[in-house]
Structure formats: C-alpha cells, structure tokens
Design a protein around this motif. Structure first.
Motif, PDB file in Angstrom:
ATOM      1  N   GLU A 104     -10.654  53.890 -37.519  1.00  0.00           N
ATOM      2  CA  GLU A 104     -10.211  55.248 -37.864  1.00  0.00           C
ATOM      3  C   GLU A 104     -11.432  56.157 -38.025  1.00  0.00           C
ATOM      4  N   ARG A 109      -9.861  57.596 -42.988  1.00  0.00           N
ATOM      5  CA  ARG A 109      -9.749  56.234 -43.530  1.00  0.00           C
ATOM      6  C   ARG A 109      -8.985  56.166 -44.850  1.00  0.00           C
ATOM      7  N   ALA A 112      -5.298  56.518 -43.969  1.00  0.00           N
ATOM      8  CA  ALA A 112      -4.797  55.280 -43.366  1.00  0.00           C
ATOM      9  C   ALA A 112      -4.660  54.176 -44.408  1.00  0.00           C
TER      10      ALA A 112
END
Length: 162
Positions: A104, A109, A112
C-alpha cells in the motif's frame, strides 16, 4: 475468542475522562466473551487504550490477549537505543502484529490496517467525533458500520471544551 478493535483520534483533550469511560466499557464487555484486543499505535487514543487494557490485564491475571497493530515493517524491526517497537510492546505484555499492507502507498497503510482490524473484530470501541470533516478513525467507524459491526463510541461533545 471474541475480538475488540479500538479506534480514536490522535489528540484527546480530557484523557482522564476518556480513560474512565474506557475501563467501564471494557469491564462491561469482557464477561460477554471478549478476550482479544486490537489496538493501533499512532495516537493518543491508542496510547490510552493500550495502557488501560494492560492495566486491566495485570489486575485480572492476564486473561486477555493484546495485539498492537503496526503499519510498517520498519516500525516492527528498526532498532532505536537497542530496542525495536516490537521489543518494547512484547516487554509490556502484548504482541505486535503487522498486516500484509507493505504494498500500500505509505499514506494509505493506516486506512488499510484499520479495515483489516474491523474485519477481524466483533466489537469496535472508539473515541470518534463524527462531526469532523475528515479523520482516519471516523473512516474506520463508518467502514465498521457498513460491515454491521457493533460500535461503542466514547466521544461526547462536552469533551471538546477544555
């Protein structure tokens, strides 16, 4: 094993009040079978959640698992003064974990990682002002609600008054 994920803002104005609300909720939900906690590592709410959960674990003979979610491999392994973040968290009595998010974009990040935390959880305990225009914690809560997760929000408007 039921899992709780914790999400909240980077800045908290009345930490003691939030901590009091948090311990009360934790003590209410533990008897419902919750024994695994997922906590981020980026803001004041994460720090409050971690310290509160660790205190609860010590007082109650360690019947819970605490995972601190890191968002980069370098944070997991980079040594500072001879210790990595992983070492520090292990010494505190919790396990650091890292989701497979290295591909990512770095600014995505946390988002996610938050989604993966929601997906693994049965309950979300948060401290989120839903009136804020943009917030990673708010995005995580909106995602949790779309996934039909149970959400307990500790935020109160009066908290914003110093």
């Amino acid at each position: 094993m039921k899992t709780i994920a914790f999400f909240g803002h980077r800045q908290i104005f009345n930490k003691q009040l939030v901590e009091e609300r948090l311990i009360k909720v934790i003590e209410e939900v533990i008897p419902q079978g919750f024994s695994k906690f997922l906590i981020g590592s980026h803001g004041e709410f994460d720090s409050i959640a971690l310290s509160t959960c660790l205190r609860y674990k010590r007082r109650n003979n360690g019947n819970i698992t605490i995972n601190v979610v890191l968002t980069s491999l370098s944070a997991l392994s980079r040594k500072k003064y001879g210790y990595s973040k992983a070492d520090i968290y292990k010494n505190k009595g919790c396990e650091p974990i890292l989701y497979d998010i290295e591909d990512e974009y770095i600014k995505n990040r946390i988002i996610a990682s938050n989604k993966k935390m929601v997906d693994e959880s049965d309950l979300i305990i948060c401290y989120v002002d839903r009136n804020l225009h943009k917030s990673g914690a708010k995005s995580a809560i909106l995602y949790a609600l779309k996934q039909n997760k149970r959400v307990i929000n500790l935020f109160k408007e009066s908290d914003m008054m110093k």
